[in-house]
Scaffold this motif. Sequence first.
Motif, mmCIF file in Angstrom:
data_model
loop_
_atom_site.group_PDB
_atom_site.id
_atom_site.type_symbol
_atom_site.label_atom_id
_atom_site.label_comp_id
_atom_site.label_asym_id
_atom_site.label_seq_id
_atom_site.Cartn_x
_atom_site.Cartn_y
_atom_site.Cartn_z
ATOM 1 N N TRP A 168 -1.319 7.829 4.795
ATOM 2 C CA TRP A 168 -2.050 7.248 5.920
ATOM 3 C C TRP A 168 -1.452 7.713 7.248
ATOM 4 O O TRP A 168 -2.155 8.068 8.184
ATOM 5 C CB TRP A 168 -1.993 5.724 5.822
ATOM 6 N N GLU A 169 -0.146 7.730 7.285
ATOM 7 C CA GLU A 169 0.532 8.071 8.544
ATOM 8 C C GLU A 169 0.481 9.557 8.860
ATOM 9 O O GLU A 169 0.340 9.954 10.017
ATOM 10 C CB GLU A 169 1.985 7.609 8.472
ATOM 11 N N HIS A 170 0.565 10.398 7.809
ATOM 12 C CA HIS A 170 0.802 11.813 8.067
ATOM 13 C C HIS A 170 -0.336 12.758 7.682
ATOM 14 O O HIS A 170 -0.388 13.880 8.197
ATOM 15 C CB HIS A 170 2.045 12.268 7.293
ATOM 16 N N VAL A 171 -1.247 12.343 6.788
ATOM 17 C CA VAL A 171 -2.179 13.320 6.229
ATOM 18 C C VAL A 171 -3.632 13.002 6.542
ATOM 19 O O VAL A 171 -4.355 13.820 7.103
ATOM 20 C CB VAL A 171 -1.987 13.434 4.695
ATOM 21 N N PHE A 172 -4.100 11.817 6.177
ATOM 22 C CA PHE A 172 -5.520 11.509 6.253
ATOM 23 C C PHE A 172 -5.859 10.717 7.509
ATOM 24 O O PHE A 172 -5.025 10.013 8.051
ATOM 25 C CB PHE A 172 -5.949 10.671 5.036
ATOM 26 N N ASP A 173 -7.147 10.807 7.914
ATOM 27 C CA ASP A 173 -7.616 9.862 8.914
ATOM 28 C C ASP A 173 -7.870 8.522 8.228
ATOM 29 O O ASP A 173 -7.900 8.421 7.008
ATOM 30 C CB ASP A 173 -8.881 10.377 9.619
ATOM 31 N N ASP A 174 -8.065 7.486 9.030
ATOM 32 C CA ASP A 174 -8.161 6.135 8.478
ATOM 33 C C ASP A 174 -9.277 5.998 7.452
ATOM 34 O O ASP A 174 -9.121 5.332 6.425
ATOM 35 C CB ASP A 174 -8.364 5.121 9.603
ATOM 36 N N MET A 175 -10.422 6.604 7.700
ATOM 37 C CA MET A 175 -11.552 6.442 6.796
ATOM 38 C C MET A 175 -11.276 7.102 5.451
ATOM 39 O O MET A 175 -11.558 6.538 4.391
ATOM 40 C CB MET A 175 -12.818 7.041 7.415
ATOM 41 N N ALA A 176 -10.689 8.293 5.459
ATOM 42 C CA ALA A 176 -10.439 9.007 4.204
ATOM 43 C C ALA A 176 -9.385 8.296 3.359
ATOM 44 O O ALA A 176 -9.563 8.108 2.162
ATOM 45 C CB ALA A 176 -10.010 10.446 4.492
ATOM 46 N N VAL A 177 -8.293 7.888 3.963
ATOM 47 C CA VAL A 177 -7.216 7.274 3.191
ATOM 48 C C VAL A 177 -7.614 5.896 2.681
ATOM 49 O O VAL A 177 -7.068 5.405 1.694
ATOM 50 C CB VAL A 177 -5.916 7.205 4.010
ATOM 51 N N ASP A 178 -8.577 5.265 3.338
ATOM 52 C CA ASP A 178 -9.007 3.948 2.902
ATOM 53 C C ASP A 178 -9.631 3.973 1.510
ATOM 54 O O ASP A 178 -9.744 2.941 0.857
ATOM 55 C CB ASP A 178 -10.013 3.376 3.918
ATOM 56 N N ARG A 179 -10.041 5.148 1.036
ATOM 57 C CA ARG A 179 -10.623 5.265 -0.296
ATOM 58 C C ARG A 179 -9.558 5.428 -1.374
ATOM 59 O O ARG A 179 -9.864 5.334 -2.563
ATOM 60 C CB ARG A 179 -11.594 6.451 -0.352
ATOM 61 N N LEU A 180 -8.323 5.709 -0.999
ATOM 62 C CA LEU A 180 -7.257 5.849 -1.981
ATOM 63 C C LEU A 180 -6.869 4.484 -2.547
ATOM 64 O O LEU A 180 -6.706 3.529 -1.793
ATOM 65 C CB LEU A 180 -6.018 6.490 -1.341
ATOM 66 N N GLN A 181 -6.756 4.427 -3.854
ATOM 67 C CA GLN A 181 -6.321 3.182 -4.477
ATOM 68 C C GLN A 181 -4.810 3.034 -4.306
ATOM 69 O O GLN A 181 -4.042 3.883 -4.747
ATOM 70 C CB GLN A 181 -6.672 3.177 -5.962
ATOM 71 N N ALA A 182 -4.387 1.968 -3.674
ATOM 72 C CA ALA A 182 -2.962 1.700 -3.509
ATOM 73 C C ALA A 182 -2.532 0.749 -4.614
ATOM 74 O O ALA A 182 -2.794 -0.451 -4.554
ATOM 75 C CB ALA A 182 -2.693 1.103 -2.134
ATOM 76 N N THR A 183 -1.872 1.269 -5.626
ATOM 77 C CA THR A 183 -1.470 0.478 -6.780
ATOM 78 C C THR A 183 -0.086 -0.116 -6.546
ATOM 79 O O THR A 183 0.868 0.625 -6.289
ATOM 80 C CB THR A 183 -1.450 1.348 -8.050
ATOM 81 N N PRO A 184 0.052 -1.439 -6.633
ATOM 82 C CA PRO A 184 1.378 -2.049 -6.474
ATOM 83 C C PRO A 184 2.357 -1.521 -7.513
ATOM 84 O O PRO A 184 1.967 -1.196 -8.647
ATOM 85 C CB PRO A 184 1.103 -3.544 -6.678
ATOM 86 N N ASP A 185 3.621 -1.435 -7.140
ATOM 87 C CA ASP A 185 4.633 -0.892 -8.044
ATOM 88 C C ASP A 185 4.660 -1.609 -9.391
ATOM 89 O O ASP A 185 4.846 -0.982 -10.439
ATOM 90 C CB ASP A 185 6.018 -0.975 -7.391
ATOM 91 N N LEU A 186 4.455 -2.923 -9.386
ATOM 92 C CA LEU A 186 4.508 -3.681 -10.632
ATOM 93 C C LEU A 186 3.360 -3.334 -11.574
ATOM 94 O O LEU A 186 3.441 -3.583 -12.777
ATOM 95 C CB LEU A 186 4.497 -5.183 -10.333
ATOM 96 N N ASP A 187 2.278 -2.748 -11.038
ATOM 97 C CA ASP A 187 1.122 -2.398 -11.858
ATOM 98 C C ASP A 187 1.143 -0.948 -12.324
ATOM 99 O O ASP A 187 0.223 -0.507 -13.012
ATOM 100 C CB ASP A 187 -0.173 -2.667 -11.086
ATOM 101 N N ILE A 188 2.161 -0.210 -11.937
ATOM 102 C CA ILE A 188 2.311 1.174 -12.403
ATOM 103 C C ILE A 188 3.109 1.152 -13.696
ATOM 104 O O ILE A 188 4.229 0.651 -13.749
ATOM 105 C CB ILE A 188 3.012 2.029 -11.327
ATOM 106 N N ASP A 189 2.512 1.689 -14.746
ATOM 107 C CA ASP A 189 3.161 1.652 -16.057
ATOM 108 C C ASP A 189 4.173 2.773 -16.237
ATOM 109 O O ASP A 189 5.204 2.595 -16.890
ATOM 110 C CB ASP A 189 2.109 1.748 -17.169
#
Length: 253
Positions: A168-189
């Motif tokens: 979000w900070e370095h690569v994408f504009d706000d609209m594009a990065v908003d489509r990325l799924q942000a998975t909480p660390d506890l939900d990453i297997d």
Amino acid sequence: MVGHRLLFVHAHPDDESLWTGGTIARHVAAGGDADLIVCTWAPGTSRHSEVVAAARILGLPRPPIALGYADDRIPASAPGAPRFCDVRLDTQVREMVEIIRRLRPDALVTYDPIGVYGHQDHIHAHRLADAAARAAAVPNIYRRLGDPWQIKSIYEVTTAAWMVDILWEHVFDDMAVDRLQATPDLDIDVRVDIESPAIVDRKEAAIQAHHTELDRSRAMKALMSLPTDIRRTLLATECYRRRDLVPGGVDLL
């Protein structure tokens, strides 16, 4: 677990390097076997030749298997072929079941249900891979396509919340990065941390092999132009959700 075989299913050339390149390179370098299916871009096109080069860099022992469908909105990706998402799913499942029964992978790697960031080709690849993995194990389906084969686990690429914050900070504009799924660390297997600089170098080289997309995509240009420490922090971690199709499943690495 080195002795098992992985099958990676990706929608487009470059996805294999961006999302799973470290996993591929690390697995193969440790003596594991793996294959790659790319659903779009036909042999003879520019991006197909680039994914062949990238697969070689990552250490895959065989060239990618090209299904040869057209990329969304890019007819030149497979002249005369239908768009990947326009073909009947059962036709494509039959095609992939034959590949699975021939290769006999222990685990399959593809995108999560939303295709990481909502791309319809990614979502369709997830649905196709999931359906084919299940159908390949059923004895009375597609009997002429070989003996049934049971894939033990499916691993789905996802994006950790901390990675989305950096993007979000370095690569994408706000609209594009908003489509990325942000998975909480506890939900990453499964979090694959690529500690070897040589493996990260190989992943970077594989991404750089995709000249066409690097020239076209502002996001990819921005990613590969990040300061070295930030870029390598992102590229050295790959995250997955795990779904076992049999009790106990099989470990990714």
